[in-house]
Design a protein around this motif. Structure first.
Motif, PDB file in Angstrom:
ATOM      1  N   CYS A  28      -4.933  -4.470   7.867  1.00 23.83           N
ATOM      2  CA  CYS A  28      -4.690  -3.982   9.187  1.00 23.83           C
ATOM      3  C   CYS A  28      -5.999  -3.284   9.595  1.00 23.83           C
ATOM      4  N   SER A  29      -7.144  -3.562   9.082  1.00 19.83           N
ATOM      5  CA  SER A  29      -8.451  -3.215   9.832  1.00 19.83           C
ATOM      6  C   SER A  29      -8.728  -1.516   9.546  1.00 19.83           C
ATOM      7  N   HIS A  30      -8.220  -1.281   8.358  1.00 19.36           N
ATOM      8  CA  HIS A  30      -8.653   0.353   7.974  1.00 19.36           C
ATOM      9  C   HIS A  30      -9.449   0.483   6.765  1.00 19.36           C
ATOM     10  N   VAL A  31     -10.240   1.342   6.444  1.00 11.87           N
ATOM     11  CA  VAL A  31     -10.887   1.530   5.433  1.00 11.87           C
ATOM     12  C   VAL A  31     -10.732   2.945   4.827  1.00 11.87           C
ATOM     13  N   PHE A  32     -10.756   3.258   3.371  1.00 13.77           N
ATOM     14  CA  PHE A  32     -10.460   4.344   3.084  1.00 13.77           C
ATOM     15  C   PHE A  32     -11.574   4.744   1.943  1.00 13.77           C
ATOM     16  N   CYS A  33     -11.643   5.966   1.739  1.00 12.92           N
ATOM     17  CA  CYS A  33     -12.716   6.300   0.683  1.00 12.92           C
ATOM     18  C   CYS A  33     -12.157   5.920  -0.796  1.00 12.92           C
ATOM     19  N   ASP A  34     -12.725   5.845  -1.753  1.00 15.80           N
ATOM     20  CA  ASP A  34     -12.316   5.442  -3.093  1.00 15.80           C
ATOM     21  C   ASP A  34     -11.434   6.339  -3.693  1.00 15.80           C
ATOM     22  N   GLN A  35     -11.558   7.598  -3.456  1.00 22.12           N
ATOM     23  CA  GLN A  35     -10.546   8.704  -4.193  1.00 22.12           C
ATOM     24  C   GLN A  35      -9.244   8.587  -3.349  1.00 22.12           C
ATOM     25  N   HIS A  36      -9.120   8.576  -2.017  1.00 23.28           N
ATOM     26  CA  HIS A  36      -7.912   8.384  -1.404  1.00 23.28           C
ATOM     27  C   HIS A  36      -7.161   7.069  -1.615  1.00 23.28           C
ATOM     28  N   GLY A  37      -8.082   5.954  -1.621  1.00 22.36           N
ATOM     29  CA  GLY A  37      -7.614   4.540  -1.727  1.00 22.36           C
ATOM     30  C   GLY A  37      -6.866   4.614  -3.051  1.00 22.36           C
ATOM     31  N   SER A  38      -7.611   4.805  -4.407  1.00 23.52           N
ATOM     32  CA  SER A  38      -7.109   4.796  -5.738  1.00 23.52           C
ATOM     33  C   SER A  38      -5.702   5.555  -5.608  1.00 23.52           C
ATOM     34  N   GLU A  39      -5.560   6.743  -4.920  1.00 29.01           N
ATOM     35  CA  GLU A  39      -4.387   7.589  -5.022  1.00 29.01           C
ATOM     36  C   GLU A  39      -3.184   6.855  -4.284  1.00 29.01           C
ATOM     37  N   LYS A  40      -3.417   6.316  -2.984  1.00 22.95           N
ATOM     38  CA  LYS A  40      -2.158   5.712  -2.010  1.00 22.95           C
ATOM     39  C   LYS A  40      -2.100   4.447  -2.573  1.00 22.95           C
ATOM     40  N   PHE A  41      -2.947   3.547  -2.958  1.00 23.08           N
ATOM     41  CA  PHE A  41      -2.665   2.321  -3.045  1.00 23.08           C
ATOM     42  C   PHE A  41      -2.407   2.069  -4.691  1.00 23.08           C
ATOM     43  N   GLY A  42      -2.294   2.804  -5.438  1.00 21.18           N
ATOM     44  CA  GLY A  42      -1.874   2.785  -6.719  1.00 21.18           C
ATOM     45  C   GLY A  42      -0.408   2.953  -6.905  1.00 21.18           C
ATOM     46  N   ARG A  43       0.461   3.075  -5.914  1.00 23.06           N
ATOM     47  CA  ARG A  43       1.933   3.192  -5.752  1.00 23.06           C
ATOM     48  C   ARG A  43       2.551   2.120  -5.280  1.00 23.06           C
ATOM     49  N   SER A  44       3.763   1.864  -5.336  1.00 21.30           N
ATOM     50  CA  SER A  44       4.534   0.645  -4.893  1.00 21.30           C
ATOM     51  C   SER A  44       5.854   1.283  -4.244  1.00 21.30           C
ATOM     52  N   PRO A  45       6.290   0.755  -2.821  1.00 19.62           N
ATOM     53  CA  PRO A  45       5.307  -0.136  -2.125  1.00 19.62           C
ATOM     54  C   PRO A  45       4.181   0.462  -1.528  1.00 19.62           C
ATOM     55  N   VAL A  46       3.040  -0.418  -1.121  1.00 25.32           N
ATOM     56  CA  VAL A  46       2.051  -0.103  -0.677  1.00 25.32           C
ATOM     57  C   VAL A  46       1.951   0.152   0.673  1.00 25.32           C
ATOM     58  N   ILE A  47       1.609   1.099   1.459  1.00 26.57           N
ATOM     59  CA  ILE A  47       1.885   1.399   2.754  1.00 26.57           C
ATOM     60  C   ILE A  47       0.529   1.954   3.335  1.00 26.57           C
ATOM     61  N   CYS A  48      -0.085   1.535   4.363  1.00 23.23           N
ATOM     62  CA  CYS A  48      -1.334   2.130   4.841  1.00 23.23           C
ATOM     63  C   CYS A  48      -1.145   3.663   5.556  1.00 23.23           C
ATOM     64  N   PRO A  49      -1.944   4.490   4.814  1.00 27.79           N
ATOM     65  CA  PRO A  49      -1.954   5.682   5.342  1.00 27.79           C
ATOM     66  C   PRO A  49      -2.216   5.952   6.674  1.00 27.79           C
ATOM     67  N   ALA A  50      -2.962   5.053   7.356  1.00 29.01           N
ATOM     68  CA  ALA A  50      -3.441   5.466   8.864  1.00 29.01           C
ATOM     69  C   ALA A  50      -2.349   4.795   9.827  1.00 29.01           C
ATOM     70  N   CYS A  51      -1.787   3.613   9.696  1.00 31.62           N
ATOM     71  CA  CYS A  51      -0.763   3.150  10.534  1.00 31.62           C
ATOM     72  C   CYS A  51       0.569   2.634  10.054  1.00 31.62           C
ATOM     73  N   SER A  52       0.927   3.067   8.751  1.00 38.90           N
ATOM     74  CA  SER A  52       2.009   2.682   8.198  1.00 38.90           C
ATOM     75  C   SER A  52       2.372   1.595   7.862  1.00 38.90           C
ATOM     76  N   SER A  53       1.676   0.648   8.039  1.00 38.73           N
ATOM     77  CA  SER A  53       1.834  -0.787   7.754  1.00 38.73           C
ATOM     78  C   SER A  53       2.023  -1.170   6.391  1.00 38.73           C
ATOM     79  N   ALA A  54       3.059  -2.253   6.043  1.00 39.12           N
ATOM     80  CA  ALA A  54       3.234  -2.759   4.574  1.00 39.12           C
ATOM     81  C   ALA A  54       2.098  -3.602   4.253  1.00 39.12           C
ATOM     82  N   LEU A  55       1.655  -3.432   3.066  1.00 37.67           N
ATOM     83  CA  LEU A  55       0.572  -4.365   2.500  1.00 37.67           C
ATOM     84  C   LEU A  55       0.841  -4.898   1.319  1.00 37.67           C
ATOM     85  N   SER A  56       1.841  -6.039   1.231  1.00 36.27           N
ATOM     86  CA  SER A  56       2.464  -6.649   0.307  1.00 36.27           C
ATOM     87  C   SER A  56       1.524  -8.062  -0.066  1.00 36.27           C
ATOM     88  N   GLY A  57       0.769  -8.344   0.565  1.00 35.85           N
ATOM     89  CA  GLY A  57      -0.003  -9.543   0.409  1.00 35.85           C
ATOM     90  C   GLY A  57      -1.095  -9.390  -0.819  1.00 35.85           C
TER      91      GLY A  57
END
Length: 265
Positions: A28-57
């Motif tokens: 969805c064309s968003h970028v995050f730092c390594d610290q917050h990306g590791s925290e947010k994207f290590g869970r399921s379901p994965v949701i973008c913290p900026a736009c709340s889009s589902a990232l299932s691919g």
């Protein structure tokens, strides 16, 4: 951030830090730092913290190195057709343009918010200034009234101090008069006591002289009653009236009683 700027910012709302090293990029064309990306994207379901889009691919989230080596740059697009290279480059440039547009929107939002806060602060400052001016006017009026009261108190104080000085002078005069009268009364009292002492001594001397004269004058013996026939009867009748006995009525002591007392050894 301009399109020529080579620094990205973390799209996490509470972070906004400059990215370096590794970063997490989403579809969805968003970028995050390594610290917050590791925290947010290590869970399921994965949701973008900026736009709340589902990232299932599978490739919806990619961890990329922002400063790749020269070998990586030489080999990452090698062997691809020019249209694919151009497609990849256009998508990468679109990502950068989106980030720039997003940053511009964020800055405009921040600016509008700051302007609204500034207007509110100016309004509050204007109200506070008006209230302060009213308070200042009231305080000036109170200061003027207090100055008048202070001037009146000064006049009263000067009058009272003048009266007090007059009373002090009168008191000093009365104190001097009292001291002189007391000294005079003390002198008179001492003289009276001295006179009384002298008179007492004179009376004492006069009494002593009178006593000496009385002792020196011989006293006359009382005259004896002339005893006659009537005198004897009067004397005896007086003794009888007192319950006494005549000389002749006393019995003589017995002969045993007249014996001398002899101490036996």
């Amino acid at each position: 951030m301009s399109i020529c700027d080579d620094t990205l910012l973390c799209n996490f709302p509470k972070c906004r830090a400059k990215l370096s090293g590794f970063a997490w990029v989403t579809a969805c064309s968003h970028v995050f730092c390594d610290q917050h990306g590791s925290e947010k994207f290590g869970r399921s379901p994965v949701i973008c913290p900026a736009c709340s889009s589902a990232l299932s691919g599978k490739l919806d989230i990619v961890r990329m190195e922002l400063s790749p080596s020269e070998e990586y740059k030489a080999m990452v697009l090698t062997g691809l057709r020019p249209d694919i290279v151009l497609d990849i480059s256009s998508r990468a440039l679109a990502f950068w343009s989106y980030q720039v547009h997003q940053e511009r929107i964020y800055q405009e939002y921040s600016l509008s918010r700051a302007e609204s806060q500034l207007k509110q602060m100016e309004k509050m400052l204007t109200q506070q200034n008006q209230s302060r001016e009213l308070e200042l006017t009231a305080l000036k009026g109170e200061i003027a009234s207090l100055k008048k009261m202070m001037d009146e108190y000064k006049r009263n104080y000067s009058e009272v101090s003048e009266k007090l000085m007059q009373r002090n002078r009168q008191y000093q005069k009365l104190q001097g008069l009292y001291d002189s009268l007391r000294m005079r009364s003390m002198v008179v009292g001492v003289g009276e006591r001295h006179t009384e002492q002298q008179m007492g001594r004179q009376d004492y001397n006069a009494d002593n002289n009178a006593g000496v004269a009385r002792h020196a004058t011989p006293q006359r013996s009382p005259p004896f009653l002339s005893l006659g026939p009537e005198g004897d009867s009067r004397f005896l009748s007086a003794l009888e009236a007192d319950g006494g006995k005549t000389f002749f009525q006393f019995s003589s002591p017995g002969r045993d009683k007249c014996r001398p007392f002899i101490r036996k050894h």
